[in-house]
Each structure stands twice: as C-alpha cells, then as structure tokens.
Design an enzyme around this catalytic site. Structure first.
Site: not given
Ligand code: HSE
Length: 444
Positions: A16, A109, A209
């Site tokens: 993606t 992340k 995150k």
C-alpha cells in the site's frame, strides 16, 4: 553517494505505502527534482511478486528483484526505503542495509518502538541516516516538529489521536450509528488498518507510536512492554452518546507527560467536546504537544492511508538527499537523533498512579437499591461521584447505570470496581473511561 548527480533509491516492498511512493515519484517527479536540484532515481524495487501497476517506462533502468542482496551490494544505491512491515525480517533488512552504508527510511513503528536503540546504534556506527517520519501519524510531520520546530522546549505533554483506524471506527459509530464490526471492515477496505487489526483497536499501534514520540520528547529509551495500552473494543454506541450528553467525546489517546516520572499510556479518553482534539474525526490524526516555551501546539492531518504515509516517507528521502548533496553531516548520527534516543532508560510512572476523573458504566439488574449498593462501595473507597444517570427502565432486566466521578486515584477506582463486580446485581465487568481533566482546564 553516486557520482553523477543523482540519488539512487531502492524500494523494498511495494504494498500500500510502497504504491504511494511510486505514485509520488511519478506525479511529483519534476517538483522534487526542482526542489532538490537533482534527480531521485528509483533503481530497484524489491518484492516477492512484481506489482501489476509498476510501469517500468516511468522509471527507465529500474530493476525488479525478489531479494534484497542485489540492492545492498550495489554501491550506487544511496537510500533504501524499507516498507516490509513486521519485525524480524524488517529488522534484518534494515540492519543489513545500514551495515552496507545505505541510508534508510522506514515507516515501521513496531520495530522502532521495540528495537530503535539497536537500529540507531548501527546507523551511527556506519554514519548513516535513518528517517522514520512515517512511523507516527501518517502524513503529519510530527517527528520533524519534535526534532526541529520544538527543539528549544522542554516538552510538558503529548496527547495524540494516533491511530486512524480506531478514530475512524469511533467516528463512524457516533455519526452513522453503525456497528463496531462494520466500521472496522470499511477501515480495512480503505487500507487504514494494520495487517492484524487488533493492533489498531487494542491500542497497540498507538502504543508503538507514543513510545517513539516519548523517546524523542524526553530523551531516553522507553520500555515498550511497560507502556499501558487499553483499546476501544468494549466501547458501545451508548457510551459515546452518554459521553456526548456529559459534554465529552471519546477518543483513543496516546499520552506522554512528565509528572516527576514519565507517564506513557494509551487508552480511550473523554475529551471536552469543545477541545480541538475532540473535533478530529475519521481517519484523521492529531497530536497536541505542549512545550514550556511555545505553549500548546497541535498537528493535524491524515494519519493513515497510501499517499499520506508515502508523503512522510518521501519527506525523509528528500531530507536525506539534501543532506547528501550538501554533504553537511560530518557525523550522520546527529540526524539519527541519538541525542534523543540516548542510552538512558526512562523510568515510567505505572498506570496505578494515574489520578483523573472517570466515566463508569455498570450493567445491573434494574431494581430499587442497586445504585445505593454501588455508590456505597465507591464511597467506602473515598471516590466522589459527580453525576449519575440511568435512562432505560426495564424492571428486573439488565440496564446500564452511568456514573461520573471527581478526580480519584486509579488504584482506588480499580479496587472499588473489583468489589462492585462481585455484587450479585452487577452482570458484567464495569467499563471505565478516563476523563481528560488536563484538557478541560479543571483541577488536575
Ligand atoms: N493502522 C494505522 C492506523 C496505520 O490506523 O493509524 C498508520 O500507522
């Protein structure tokens, strides 16, 4: 750097976000060339399968391969964009790239939250840059904000809506009255969700995150496994509606703040409806950062999706390219933010030390005296109630009783709820949502 005034890139994994990178390199090629003053060339695409949409005419000389070795062994490759995802393989690929002196851009992340120190150490040893803007809040340049724009500040607090999927689900439930499952399915179809969407809804992605943001903001290592994470799975449409009536909006929030010790956690939170964060809807993310000099600041934008995330990836590529062109880093480690990711571990304040207000939903038998039993338990634990509501009336059936508390210690609330759950009239574990007093201007 290659000698003929071009910067050679390799893209590892064309999923993606990789597709978004290809799109940006195609559509904004001339703009990027103008801004950089030289060409960014995509020399390799690595994937297990050649992507159908990869049009080689747009990238003359580009090679497709299904292994990373040709890329890292090619001295002409300057920057490797790593978008494989997952942990073990991505870690291996990134470390091999760094060992070969390649600069690295990653959106991973989970990897940075758990293994950031190892990666940055390797980068420093080989004088390489590691860009990771896309790892937090998709297209929002929040890493750059912390590293550069707010570099002169002590950071007092960070409150972030940093999972687009969870925010999309909460917004869809509230706006369209749709089910959790339908909202999640749409988020997945739009490409927002993680491969394992439980990471989104259980707060794990947000925990990755906020760990990265906390490390940057507070200059040390945060033990990801000690970061408290609670998701949105138990929140119902009714909770969202009750919250609204009390003047709040429910958001999944990543929190990092310094209260003598570092307080880092993720959980659903009730935010005053008038606060800017409460107005962040759908897949959008926002990060509130308060500095001691600048005061409150907010960064807003699309936190997931193909082009927004690819925009952040390409921002890192462009910054690294600029640094290579100007040859301004004698010690590339500076950009690797080792000053931020120092070797010191930061001591975390456990969630048991939280002091806040609570929204609590009890599912109880509808009969006289139930509220007295519940409030008796809360009173015995010195928890003060600020509001109570019971809308539904189905004598003898199970109904929700909603209770708001004044600021109370988490430990006392947890102990009281364990006790309430044992009452025979209470039919499910109570649900609690913490109220963000910090954002309401009321007592902390
Ligand atoms: N699954 C993530 C989200 C993608 O929904 O925010 C961006 O990290």
């Amino acid at each position: 750097m290659s000698e003929n005034k071009i910067i050679n890139l390799a893209l590892v994994c064309c999923g993606t976000v990789g597709g978004g990178v290809i799109n940006i390199l195609t559509k904004n090629h001339a703009l990027i060339k103008k801004r950089l003053g030289l060409e960014l060339t995509l020399k390799y695409v690595v994937d297990v399968k050649r992507p159908d949409e990869l049009d080689e005419k747009l990238f003359p000389g580009m090679k497709f391969c299904d292994r990373i070795e040709p890329v890292i062994n090619d001295p002409q490759v300057d920057i490797v964009i790593h978008l494989v995802g997952g942990e073990a393989l991505e870690r291996e690929f990134i470390l091999s790239s760094l060992k070969k002196g390649k600069h690295v851009v990653t959106a991973n992340k989970a990897l940075l939250a758990k293994h950031g120190a190892a990666i940055f150490r390797e980068a420093l040893a080989h004088k390489c840059h590691v860009g990771f803007e896309a790892s937090v809040a998709g297209g929002i340049p929040v890493i750059k904000a912390l590293k550069e724009g707010l570099a002169a500040n002590h950071i007092k607090a960070i409150y972030g809506i940093i999972n687009g999927t969870a925010n999309y689900i909460l917004t869809s439930m509230q706006r369209a009255g749709c089910s959790f499952e339908d909202a999640l399915a749409t988020a997945q179809a739009k490409g927002y969700a993680e491969a394992d969407p439980s990471f989104d809804v259980e707060g794990i992605d947000s925990a990755h995150k906020i760990t990265i943001l906390a490390e940057l903001a507070y200059g040390g290592l945060v033990d990801f496994n000690s970061v408290y994470a609670e998701g949105i799975e138990r929140i119902t449409l009714n909770d969202l509606r009750y919250a609204e009536e009390f003047g709040y909006t429910v958001k999944l929030l990543g929190i990092a703040q310094m209260n003598q010790k570092l307080d880092v956690r993720v959980h659903p939170a009730m935010i005053p409806t008038q606060h800017l964060l409460a107005k962040v809807d759908g897949v959008y993310n926002a990060v509130y950062i308060e500095g001691d000099m600048v005061g409150p600041t907010i960064y807003y934008g699309q936190g997931a999706g193909r082009e927004p995330t690819a925009s952040a990836v390409m921002a890192d590529v462009i910054e690294i390219a600029q640094r290579l062109i100007s040859n301004r880093d004698k010690n590339a480690g500076d950009y690797n933010v080792l000053n931020y990711f120092s070797k010191n571990s930061l001591e975390l304040l456990g969630p048991e030390n939280i002091n806040t207000g609570y929204y609590i939903r009890f599912m109880t038998i509808d009969q006289p005296g139930v509220l007295a039993q519940i409030s008796g338990v809360l009173g015995a634990h010195k928890i003060s109630i600020s509001a109570v509501t019971q809308k539904e009336r189905h004598a003898g059936d199970i109904v929700p009783i909603i209770l708001m508390t004044h600021t109370a210690p988490e430990q006392a609330v947890a102990a009281a709820l364990t006790e309430v759950e044992r009452l025979s009239v209470v039919k499910e574990p109570p649900l609690k949502i913490r109220v963000m007093n910090e954002l309401s201007g009321e007592e902390k």
